[in-house]
Enzyme design. Structure first.
Site, PDB file in Angstrom:
ATOM      1  N   ASP A 179       0.911  -1.133   0.000  1.00  0.00           N
ATOM      2  CA  ASP A 179       0.000   0.000   0.000  1.00  0.00           C
ATOM      3  C   ASP A 179       0.952   1.185   0.000  1.00  0.00           C
ATOM      4  OD1 ASP A 179      -1.454   2.288   0.979  1.00  0.00           O
ATOM      5  OD2 ASP A 179      -3.088   0.877   1.365  1.00  0.00           O
ATOM      6  N   HIS A 180       1.081   1.843  -1.133  1.00  0.00           N
ATOM      7  CA  HIS A 180       2.200   2.795  -1.229  1.00  0.00           C
ATOM      8  C   HIS A 180       2.050   3.965  -0.255  1.00  0.00           C
ATOM      9  CE1 HIS A 180      -0.355   5.153  -3.996  1.00  0.00           C
ATOM     10  NE2 HIS A 180       0.477   6.153  -3.797  1.00  0.00           N
ATOM     11  N   HIS A 242      -5.823   2.847   1.068  1.00  0.00           N
ATOM     12  CA  HIS A 242      -4.991   3.948   1.572  1.00  0.00           C
ATOM     13  C   HIS A 242      -5.637   4.682   2.755  1.00  0.00           C
ATOM     14  CE1 HIS A 242      -2.928   3.076  -2.055  1.00  0.00           C
ATOM     15  NE2 HIS A 242      -3.610   3.874  -2.857  1.00  0.00           N
ATOM     16  N   LYS A 342     -11.372  12.713  -6.659  1.00  0.00           N
ATOM     17  CA  LYS A 342     -10.656  13.158  -7.864  1.00  0.00           C
ATOM     18  C   LYS A 342     -11.199  14.529  -8.260  1.00  0.00           C
ATOM     19  CE  LYS A 342      -8.713   9.064  -9.187  1.00  0.00           C
ATOM     20  NZ  LYS A 342      -7.266   8.938  -8.973  1.00  0.00           N
TER      21      LYS A 342
HETATM   22  C1  BG6 Z   1      -3.426   4.987  -6.395  1.00  0.00           C
HETATM   23  C2  BG6 Z   1      -4.774   5.131  -7.008  1.00  0.00           C
HETATM   24  O1  BG6 Z   1      -3.386   3.866  -5.547  1.00  0.00           O
HETATM   25  O2  BG6 Z   1      -3.134   6.144  -5.634  1.00  0.00           O
HETATM   26  C3  BG6 Z   1      -4.839   6.370  -7.885  1.00  0.00           C
HETATM   27  O3  BG6 Z   1      -5.061   3.990  -7.801  1.00  0.00           O
HETATM   28  C4  BG6 Z   1      -4.418   7.579  -7.108  1.00  0.00           C
HETATM   29  O4  BG6 Z   1      -6.141   6.561  -8.417  1.00  0.00           O
HETATM   30  C5  BG6 Z   1      -3.089   7.334  -6.414  1.00  0.00           C
HETATM   31  O5  BG6 Z   1      -4.300   8.661  -8.012  1.00  0.00           O
HETATM   32  C6  BG6 Z   1      -2.751   8.475  -5.486  1.00  0.00           C
HETATM   33  O6  BG6 Z   1      -1.462   8.310  -4.988  1.00  0.00           O
HETATM   34  P1  BG6 Z   1      -0.582   9.545  -4.535  1.00  0.00           P
HETATM   35  O7  BG6 Z   1       0.662   8.940  -4.017  1.00  0.00           O
HETATM   36  O8  BG6 Z   1      -0.382  10.414  -5.747  1.00  0.00           O
HETATM   37  O9  BG6 Z   1      -1.381  10.269  -3.486  1.00  0.00           O
END
Ligand code: BG6
Length: 485
Positions: A179-180, A242, A342
């Site tokens: 989960d980045h 997230h 979004k």
């Molecule tokens: C991803 C989603 O996991 O996270 C995207 O699939 C989203 O839709 C993105 O834009 C957002 O990541 P960050 O790191 O730019 O906040």
């Protein structure tokens, strides 16, 4: 750290190009990738090793912040890359993969430690895992680990099925679910913020905190991902993973000891205490929205329904706001508000802790309004922590005014989320990966929301692109006497 074979499924894809190669390159430059190491790219295309190495080089030239600075070490890095064409559904195709892995291990003296990274469409997760097992690729003298991208399932049942299939090939402690958001520096810092600061330790509860707000707003729209996003929506794309991870990281209590199992145990406790919803009462706690046309940064943008690949009748959610309650002794009575969407006004991910405003009562009749103390943790695009206090301003006849103590983390050269997560997976530290139980409990909370959305039980509010979401999302807080900060 051990020498490893890094086996990348989906090596010609977008994520590899943008995130994984640059992350590996930085780890290599920082001596965090123990030499010798072998990187094997797998994908359907018929490429040679040279073509693959050139592709990696081009990716780095676009996406690595250190490409130009340290070009002299590039050739050495690229030498580690090999390529093998693979149709992931064809069992026979795995034999040359195994041969390649083994011959490189022998050539380089790597002791059979293998990290399998699945950067492929989710429908292939289980077939790859079972082929790794069936074809003996996961059997070696060393350890094996599986790093897997989201989405982990489409709902509770599909996530459970997927997990069952994976677990026939890998043990839970061998699975690293990315989960980045957990790789973001400020999210990792939440732990220290609480653990290393006694003042926050003693304040982190319902005696002192009146509400918690977590926002992840984005300016981008659906981009070229309508095919996926129109079926996922904000609830699956951002919220289930997230946003709930941010909630766990914020609300978890101090573990008895530092260590992955203790931290994950505390996170799980939060999810278990989340008050569950029923399909019928979702509408009182959750707001769903979809963007209409509007203006962002001076540019006119189209409504969601007009985006390429989206049906004009789509009821997909591009925005979610929700009020959640953690029914445990520390948090009972404190609302946690979460919103994500979004095409909002700005790109910002932050957590705001609002403290109780007892002063407000003390000062009654004094005509002096104290704003609540706020602890604001900005996760992106800026990484900072600020604390809002009230102080008297001598220039304003001693009236109390809010002032902010602010710390900004160094922005440049901070490792990216993928860098630290890949590093953790390589050294076998699962702290910042999602444990299966967290994923399952998250789906469990989200499931009635999915059903209520599917049955259109609650309204779909539209909001103009470039705004902070539908009015209803503001009313959700106003009902409780709060506002989004
Ligand atoms: C991803 C989603 O996991 O996270 C995207 O699939 C989203 O839709 C993105 O834009 C957002 O990541 P960050 O790191 O730019 O906040």
């Amino acid at each position: 750290m051990d020498s490893v074979s890094f086996i990348l499924f989906g090596a010609t894809g977008d994520l590899a190009k943008r995130k994984i190669f640059p992350a590996l390159y930085n780890l290599f430059l920082d001596e965090k990738l123990t030499a010798p190491f072998s990187i094997i790219g797998l994908s359907r295309r018929e490429w040679t090793d040279e073509a693959f190495q050139l592709h990696v080089k081009e990716s780095l030239s676009h996406f690595s912040r250190r490409f130009r600075k340290e070009e002299n070490r590039l050739a050495e890095f690229l030498q580690a890359f090999r390529y093998c064409a693979l149709d992931v559904t064809s069992s026979a195709d795995y034999e040359p993969v195994l041969n390649l892995i083994e011959s490189r291990e022998e050539e380089l003296g790597i002791q059979g430690n293998r990290l399998f990274y699945l950067s492929v469409a989710p429908e292939f997760f289980d077939i790859i895992a079972s082929n790794i097992k069936e074809r003996g690729i996961g059997t070696s003298k060393g350890w094996k680990r599986l790093v897997i991208e989201k989405p982990f399932g489409h709902d509770l049942a599909s996530a459970q099925q997927l997990n069952e299939k994976l677990s026939t090939a890998f043990r839970e402690d061998e699975i690293y679910r990315i989960d980045h958001y957990l790789g973001k520096q400020m999210v990792q810092n939440l732990e220290s913020l609480k653990l290393a600061n006694p003042i926050f330790q003693s304040l982190w509860n319902n005696q002192n905190i009146s509400s918690v707000q977590i926002t992840a707003s984005e300016t981008v729209g659906v981009e070229e991902r309508a095919n996926y996003y129109d079926r996922a929506g904000a609830i699956r794309d951002m919220f289930q993973n997230h946003m709930l991870q941010l909630l766990m990281m914020t609300a978890m209590q101090f573990p008895e000891q530092i260590g992955p199992e203790y931290i994950r145990h505390e996170k799980r406790k939060i999810m278990k205490s989340l008050r569950s919803l029923t399909k019928e009462n979702v509408a009182f706690q959750v707001i769903r929205g979809q963007y209409d046309s509007g203006e962002i940064n001076g540019k006119q943008v189209a409504a969601y329904k007009e985006e390429p690949g989206v049906e004009s009748s789509s009821t997909n959610d591009t925005f979610i706001a929700a009020r959640l309650w953690i029914d445990d002794p520390s948090w009972r009575g404190v609302p946690f508000y979460i919103r994500t969407g979004k095409r909002m006004e700005k790109k910002s991910t932050k957590i705001v802790i609002e403290f109780k405003n007892t002063l407000h009562d003390l000062q009654e009749g004094h005509n002096e309004k104290a704003t609540p103390n706020l602890l604001i943790i900005e996760i992106s695009p800026n990484e900072s922590v600020s604390l809002q206090l009230n102080l008297k301003n001598p220039l304003n006849y001693g009236q109390a005014e809010p002032v902010t103590l602010h710390f900004s983390a160094p922005g440049k050269d901070v490792p990216e989320a993928y860098e630290s997560l890949i590093y953790d997976a390589l050294r076998g530290d699962p702290t910042f990966f999602a444990h299966w139980k967290e994923v399952e409990l998250s789906w469990n909370w989200v499931q009635p929301v999915l059903e209520a959305f599917a049955e259109n039980i609650l309204p779909l509010h539209s909001y103009p692109a470039g705004s902070m979401g539908p009015k209803a999302a503001h009313q959700l807080l106003e009902e409780d006497g709060f506002k989004w900060w």
